[in-house]
Structure formats: structure tokens, C-alpha cells
Design an enzyme around this catalytic site. Structure first.
Site, PDB file in Angstrom:
ATOM      1  N   GLU A  29       0.808  -1.217   0.000  1.00 56.46           N
ATOM      2  CA  GLU A  29       0.000   0.000   0.000  1.00 56.46           C
ATOM      3  C   GLU A  29       0.844   1.271   0.000  1.00 56.46           C
ATOM      4  O   GLU A  29       1.671   1.461   0.882  1.00 56.46           O
ATOM      5  CB  GLU A  29      -0.897   0.012   1.244  1.00 56.46           C
ATOM      6  CG  GLU A  29      -1.798   1.231   1.353  1.00 56.46           C
ATOM      7  CD  GLU A  29      -2.633   1.223   2.621  1.00 56.46           C
ATOM      8  OE1 GLU A  29      -3.603   2.003   2.674  1.00 56.46           O
ATOM      9  OE2 GLU A  29      -2.321   0.451   3.550  1.00 56.46           O
ATOM     10  N   GLU A  31     -12.362   2.859   5.302  1.00 51.94           N
ATOM     11  CA  GLU A  31     -11.260   3.161   6.211  1.00 51.94           C
ATOM     12  C   GLU A  31     -11.159   4.674   6.353  1.00 51.94           C
ATOM     13  O   GLU A  31     -10.267   5.302   5.799  1.00 51.94           O
ATOM     14  CB  GLU A  31      -9.950   2.556   5.690  1.00 51.94           C
ATOM     15  CG  GLU A  31      -8.850   2.559   6.753  1.00 51.94           C
ATOM     16  CD  GLU A  31      -7.473   2.233   6.191  1.00 51.94           C
ATOM     17  OE1 GLU A  31      -6.913   1.211   6.570  1.00 51.94           O
ATOM     18  OE2 GLU A  31      -6.974   3.029   5.363  1.00 51.94           O
TER      19      GLU A  31
END
Length: 276
Positions: A152, A251
């Protein structure tokens, strides 16, 4: 919402008003059938009782664990992963074993490996070599339970070297070339990428086939969809049209009680069996 992708709720960002082991059941009561977590323990190798309590909380809630981060160090203290940290390679690898065991028990198949900050006194090339070795090990370990490792890009961490999708894909390609076997896929957090100046449409056109998971928050602010300026629905439609069929991780940082911050998402869209 024009896209039809199913959601999963990140319980390391949402419902944090509750003790960790109470969050899966709370998510189920709110209509979700899937949850994801950052590493839910303070150490790479937690006590057996901690693992059992976590596993039981997810099972008893009747939700699926769809994502789990590997141990990433002290996140509140500024750590952003151990993958490229030579002095902590053994710790990272010990944590991989625990994550895979949890994933096997709960059916989790997506495991996020944060790359780690550039370390003082360590050559970047040495860190990158450590990262390739650790990502190879992690990808092979999760493949044994039918899973995939993820990598990520992040924002807000100046010492973190992966800022764009291309940065992460370059590392993924290095792992693939070195190992010739399982390798990570891209975790495309549309908030982090946008804050770092990435155009979602361009990222999707260039890298949609490398995306293993998607997470969303609006920008600026990292709040719920609709609180900022990002066309998140448009980006998700583009990803869906490009062939992405996975879940979308929520998120974001709620403004006030987490349940209230979910009002933008109709209850009938919170579980995969209602999608279609």
C-alpha cells in the site's frame, strides 16, 4: 451510488468507541457482513489468549474477516511497517506466521504489508533488498492458505517511500522477478493516492489489473464519503468496469459516533448478499 461493489468495514478506524472484541458484533448489528482490521495486537506474536479472543469475536459475530494487516510496529509512534526494516526482519516474519494462522481459521485471504519508513543509518538499497525478501516470504506464506499479500502507498508519512501506485507496482515487479512465484498485489487506498497527487482515473487505467484491494475515505480530511471533494463513486465505477470484483474497505475517520458516520450508506448496501 452507481457502483455495485460490496463493502467491508475497517474496525481499526470505525467503531473504535468500543473494545476491539466488541466491534465485529457491532458491525453485524449495523448490517455489515464483512470486516477488516489493521494488526489487532500490540506485538508481532501475541499471547494465545489474545488470538483466541480475537478469533472468537469475529466468529461469534457472524461476519467474515476480509482483510488483516501484518504487524507494522508502533503506528501511533510513527512506524509504518517492518517490511523494509533489516533489524526487525525476524519480528516481521514471526508476525506473518501468526497472521496466516488467523487467516486460515477465519477465511481471510487478503493481508496488507506496510513497507516501512526509510531508516536512519541504513542504505535505501539495503532496505529495498530486505523488503523483496520479506515480501517474497509473506506472499508465499499467505498463498498456502489461498491468500494474497498486498502493498500500500501511504500519505502523511514523509519517510515512507511508496507514495503512488507506480511506486508500489515497481516493488511488486521486483518481487515477481526475484521469486518467480506468488507476489503481492496493490492495495489502492483512494484517499492516500489522491492526497499524494495521484489522479484516480489515470491510476485505474494504468494499474487496475494489479489491484488486489481498495479502500476509501474522502479528501481533504479523511472523512466519510461525501465530506470532501473526491468522486469516490466514479472511481469505484471505473474500477468495476476495469474488472475489479473485490470489496471496498471503509477506512475513514468518523466525525462523531461511528454509527452516525455511516448514514451515507443505506443499510441494504452494507452486506454483499444485498448487492445486485
Amino acid at each position: 451510488m452507481r457502483h455495485r461493489l460490496p463493502y467491508t468495514i475497517n474496525l481499526s478506524m470505525l467503531l473504535t468507541e468500543l473494545p476491539l472484541v466488541e466491534r465485529p458484533a457491532a458491525a453485524r448489528r449495523l448490517g455489515f457482513d464483512a470486516v477488516e482490521f489493521w494488526w489487532p495486537f500490540a506485538t508481532a506474536v501475541p499471547a494465545d489468549a489474545e488470538v483466541e479472543a480475537f478469533v472468537r469475536s469475529v466468529r461469534d459475530a457472524g461476519v467474515r474477516l476480509t482483510g488483516l494487516n501484518f504487524f507494522a510496529g508502533d503506528l501511533p509512534g510513527g512506524d509504518r511497517g517492518l517490511v523494509s526494516w533489516p533489524a526487525r526482519a525476524a519480528e516481521f516474519r514471526d508476525g506473518v506466521d501468526v497472521a496466516v494462522a488467523i487467516g486460515e481459521r477465519l477465511g481471510c485471504r487478503a493481508f496488507n504489508a506496510l513497507y516501512g519508513n526509510r531508516a536512519d543509518g541504513v542504505a535505501p538499497a539495503a532496505q529495498d533488498e530486505t523488503a523483496v525478501a520479506n515480501l517474497t516470504l509473506a506472499a508465499e506464506a499467505v498463498a498456502r492458505v489461498g491468500g494474497v499479500a498486498l502493498l500500500e502507498p501511504l500519505s502523511g508519512a514523509p519517510a515512507y517511500p511508496l507514495r503512488t501506485a507506480a511506486d508500489a507496482v515497481a516493488v511488486i515487479d521486483r518481487v515477481a522477478a526475484a521469486a518467480g512465484g506468488p507476489h503481492p498485489l496493490l492495495l489502492a487506498d483512494l484517499y492516500h493516492l489522491a492526497v499524494n497527487g495521484e489522479d484516480p482515473a489515470g491510476m485505474i487505467a494504468a494499474h487496475a489489473d494489479r489491484v488486489g484491494h481498495v479502500q476509501i475515505a474522502d479528501a481533504p480530511g479523511r472523512g466519510a464519503p461525501g465530506t470532501g471533494r473526491l468522486d469516490l463513486d466514479g472511481a469505484l465505477v471505473a474500477l468495476e468496469n476495469a474488472g475489479y470484483t473485490g470489496r471496498v474497505g471503509l477506512e475513514y475517520q468518523p466525525a462523531g459516533p461511528s454509527a452516525d458516520s455511516l448514514d451515507w450508506l443505506p443499510r441494504e448496501r452494507r452486506a454483499a448478499d444485498h448487492v445486485g
